[in-house]
Scaffold this motif. Structure first.
Motif, PDB file in Angstrom:
ATOM      1  N   VAL A 260      26.003  46.545  37.726  1.00  0.00           N
ATOM      2  CA  VAL A 260      27.307  46.483  38.635  1.00  0.00           C
ATOM      3  C   VAL A 260      27.879  45.029  39.026  1.00  0.00           C
ATOM      4  N   PHE A 261      27.276  43.784  39.155  1.00  0.00           N
ATOM      5  CA  PHE A 261      28.161  42.939  39.505  1.00  0.00           C
ATOM      6  C   PHE A 261      29.065  42.043  38.601  1.00  0.00           C
ATOM      7  N   THR A 262      27.747  42.278  37.064  1.00  0.00           N
ATOM      8  CA  THR A 262      28.814  41.699  36.003  1.00  0.00           C
ATOM      9  C   THR A 262      30.106  42.956  35.915  1.00  0.00           C
ATOM     10  N   ILE A 263      30.083  43.624  36.180  1.00  0.00           N
ATOM     11  CA  ILE A 263      31.655  44.803  35.982  1.00  0.00           C
ATOM     12  C   ILE A 263      32.491  44.142  36.951  1.00  0.00           C
ATOM     13  N   ALA A 264      31.584  43.545  37.491  1.00  0.00           N
ATOM     14  CA  ALA A 264      32.665  43.169  39.352  1.00  0.00           C
ATOM     15  C   ALA A 264      33.616  42.382  38.855  1.00  0.00           C
ATOM     16  N   LEU A 266      33.829  40.915  36.131  1.00  0.00           N
ATOM     17  CA  LEU A 266      34.598  40.885  34.502  1.00  0.00           C
ATOM     18  C   LEU A 266      36.026  41.079  35.317  1.00  0.00           C
ATOM     19  N   VAL A 267      36.124  42.396  36.274  1.00  0.00           N
ATOM     20  CA  VAL A 267      37.008  43.379  37.180  1.00  0.00           C
ATOM     21  C   VAL A 267      38.432  41.933  37.597  1.00  0.00           C
ATOM     22  N   SER A 268      37.260  41.739  37.889  1.00  0.00           N
ATOM     23  CA  SER A 268      37.851  40.082  39.389  1.00  0.00           C
ATOM     24  C   SER A 268      37.972  38.703  38.080  1.00  0.00           C
ATOM     25  N   TYR A 272      42.502  37.883  38.342  1.00  0.00           N
ATOM     26  CA  TYR A 272      42.415  36.219  39.179  1.00  0.00           C
ATOM     27  C   TYR A 272      42.647  35.797  37.164  1.00  0.00           C
ATOM     28  N   ARG A 273      42.885  35.870  36.084  1.00  0.00           N
ATOM     29  CA  ARG A 273      42.913  35.494  34.548  1.00  0.00           C
ATOM     30  C   ARG A 273      43.904  34.144  35.252  1.00  0.00           C
ATOM     31  N   THR A 274      44.935  34.051  35.529  1.00  0.00           N
ATOM     32  CA  THR A 274      46.219  32.910  35.660  1.00  0.00           C
ATOM     33  C   THR A 274      44.831  31.793  36.061  1.00  0.00           C
ATOM     34  N   ARG A 275      44.695  31.914  37.305  1.00  0.00           N
ATOM     35  CA  ARG A 275      43.674  31.249  38.717  1.00  0.00           C
ATOM     36  C   ARG A 275      42.646  30.369  37.305  1.00  0.00           C
TER      37      ARG A 275
END
Length: 429
Positions: A260-264, A266-268, A272-275
């Motif tokens: 669950v932590f890994t999925i969260a 990856l989504v984060s 925030y991919r630009t940062r």
């Protein structure tokens, strides 16, 4: 007497081809060829590489025949690998470049066959040693050539792609053609050398020198892509060794929590991919990739279900790859994203089969590493983490050394957690 001589020769040959020493030597050569494809092509061209690969495949086939009674053939290959490779092969029938697809499939099958051979004749610690020995030599040679080019001669070695920038602090390419390729090899080497140290399969001084060698290559390569991958591999290493210390009856809860932590995460990272890109100082590198990905994405809907046809590495003279090159203004040997690359070449069906392949290989490897006492089982999932995260930025997992390692890890994981083997044992009992 003549009859005795005629029987003695085949027996001696069979014993030699099936011997542990021959298995070890051939495994070293196979892994060496897999990681040295760029250098071999630079030295003797594609005909030389195909010839070398063909000889190794023939020797592996003969060795298989010599050991046919000793190998457990039931449930030999994971179904996921068979389905993906089979779908790539079937794409010959609708490919718009059938001869290129045939060549790409044969090339893919050759490395898959060698991977299966290595996985069956070598145990886990022997595979780690084989990969470690090969990468020690190749990374040492890479640094030596960079020093020769950048310090002693102060001239690039153009046919190898070495620019001679080591005196400036990098980036360096070594024997692998690009800084990103060198970086992923150095990261896999770092994981391998660390496992060698923890399992005491080599002496501590050699392991320490090897780890330092891998770190030096990573630092001089200056790859922003692999910097992110290295962080993920480091976190995966901490998580895995943390799980190994959790009591067995509590481990499933921690596994689900980690998932669950890994999925969260990856989504984060996507939100925030630009940062993240700015943090890695990789905006220029990412823009090149993004421009390429846009062109691939525009061509995918034309053959969305079954794809244009498998080729592996992109040919320079065939459509749609020529259209991509014309639109981007840069020649690319692959899609710089394994998942988009698979989607383009073998469609949504091929992509789903590929995702199933990597998910099963990683899932089984991770569970084995979490539950087995020996540290050697940690090698496969950590190598797969490096390959799978890199696959977002490179397509190296689809061909040559990346594909070789994926199949090795998949077969070894299947041997440890195959439902077909358990079913066979149940039937025998």
């Amino acid at each position: 007497m003549a009859a005795t001589r005629r029987t003695l020769v085949p027996v001696a040959v069979t014993e030699f081809l099936g011997s542990a020493r021959f298995n070890s030597a051939l495994s070293l050569v196979a892994v060496g060829v897999g990681f040295s494809t760029h250098a071999i092509r630079a030295l003797i061209g594609w005909p030389g590489l195909i010839g070398a690969l063909g000889v190794v495949v023939v020797l592996a086939a003969l060795s298989f025949v010599a050991q046919r009674k000793l190998i457990e053939w039931h449930g030999l290959l994971p179904i996921s690998i068979l389905l993906f490779v089979g779908w790539c092969a079937v794409s010959i029938f609708w490919s718009t470049y059938q001869w290129a697809t045939l060549a790409g499939v044969i090339y893919q099958l050759s490395f898959a066959f060698l991977a299966v051979y290595i996985a069956l004749v070598r145990d886990a610690i022997q595979i780690v040693r084989v990969v470690g020995d090969v990468l020690r030599v190749l990374l040492t040679a890479s640094l030596a050539l960079e020093v020769l080019s950048g310090i002693l001669l102060d001239l690039p070695i153009r046919f190898l792609g070495i620019q001679g920038n080591i005196a400036l602090g990098g980036p360096i390419q070594g024997l692998f053609g690009s800084r990103n390729a060198l970086s992923i090899v150095a990261l896999i080497a770092f994981v391998t050398f660390l496992v060698e140290l923890r399992t005491r399969s080599v002496r501590a001084p050699l392991a320490a020198v090897s780890i330092s060698l891998a770190v030096l290559c990573l630092l001089f390569a200056h790859s922003p892509v692999i910097a992110a991958v290295a962080v993920v591999v480091g976190l995966a290493t901490l998580a895995l060794f943390g799980l190994r210390k959790v009591p067995a009856h509590q481990r499933p809860y921690y596994q689900w929590g980690l998932a669950v932590f890994t999925i969260a995460a990856l989504v984060s990272a996507y939100i925030y991919r630009t940062r993240v890109i700015d943090l890695l100082n990789a905006r220029a590198d990412f823009q090149v990739r993004y421009k390429l990905w846009i062109q691939i994405w525009e061509l995918i809907p034309v053959e969305q279900t079954v794809g244009w046809g498998w080729v592996g590495s992109w040919p320079t003279e065939l459509y749609p790859f020529t259209a991509i090159q014309a639109a981007t203004g840069v020649y690319h040997s692959d899609g710089l994203n394994a998942y988009l690359d698979v989607y383009l070449q073998v469609g949504i069906i091929g992509l789903l089969l590929f995702v199933a392949l990597v998910a099963l290989a990683f899932g089984r490897s991770w569970l084995l590493a979490s539950n087995k006492r020996s540290v050697v089982y940690a090698w496969a999932p950590l190598v797969l983490v490096a390959l799978l995260v890199t696959s977002v930025f490179e397509s190296s997992i689809l061909v040559e050394a990346g594909w070789l390692l994926l199949v090795i890890c998949g077969v070894k994981a299947s041997q440890g957690m195959s439902w077909r083997l358990r079913l066979a044992r149940h039937d025998q009992s």
